[in-house]
Design an enzyme around this catalytic site. Sequence first.
Site, short mmCIF file in Angstrom:
data_model
loop_
_atom_site.label_atom_id
_atom_site.label_comp_id
_atom_site.label_asym_id
_atom_site.label_seq_id
_atom_site.Cartn_x
_atom_site.Cartn_y
_atom_site.Cartn_z
N PHE A 80 0.87 -1.17 0.00
CA PHE A 80 0.00 0.00 0.00
C PHE A 80 0.90 1.22 0.00
O PHE A 80 1.79 1.35 0.84
CB PHE A 80 -0.91 0.03 1.23
CG PHE A 80 -1.79 1.25 1.26
CD1 PHE A 80 -2.97 1.27 0.54
CD2 PHE A 80 -1.42 2.38 1.96
CE1 PHE A 80 -3.77 2.40 0.54
CE2 PHE A 80 -2.21 3.51 1.96
CZ PHE A 80 -3.39 3.52 1.24
N CYS A 81 0.70 2.10 -0.96
CA CYS A 81 1.55 3.28 -1.08
C CYS A 81 0.78 4.53 -0.64
O CYS A 81 -0.22 4.89 -1.27
CB CYS A 81 2.03 3.44 -2.53
SG CYS A 81 3.11 4.86 -2.74
N PRO A 82 1.21 5.20 0.42
CA PRO A 82 0.50 6.41 0.85
C PRO A 82 0.62 7.56 -0.15
O PRO A 82 -0.21 8.46 -0.15
CB PRO A 82 1.15 6.75 2.19
CG PRO A 82 2.45 6.03 2.20
CD PRO A 82 2.32 4.84 1.30
#
Length: 160
Positions: A88-90
């Site tokens: 998951f990439c913020p």
Amino acid sequence: MELHNRSAGIVVAILFFHVLLSLMVLAWAYTCFTDPGVPSERWQRRMAALAAAGQENLKVCRRSGLYKPARSHFCSVTRRLTLNMDHFCPWVVNTVGFYNRKFFLLFLLYACLTIAYSLLCIAAQLPALFAFARELGDQNRWLPGIMNTVLLVGTIGLDI
């Protein structure tokens, strides 16, 4: 004539920067808004039929209860099983998975190219910046000469 050529070079440099920046923003938007992928209903029905027929080596996700394809993982942020999940990439507020990995890699590539190009353009201006800093230091209008240089280099470092 030399001024005209210099102006044309500056315009080309600015246009090239904006092309890179536009490609980076476009890849970022595609990464943000492309669904990373989940196992389809059709696939789930097929796995349920195989399980009913006695197939034993089928993996089931503990959190979602769905049959789990190879290289799929449950994303705790989006709370769903994601196909070929990477992370998951913020920065893109999305999980990087099967369908948006290409756009994520393009986003990283264009971001690196844009930053490198900006650094190259700034580095080409360093002699003029140092001369400007020395000139301001000599006139006692701003800061002493060495402080101008330190401030300019620090600012460039923060920019990078």
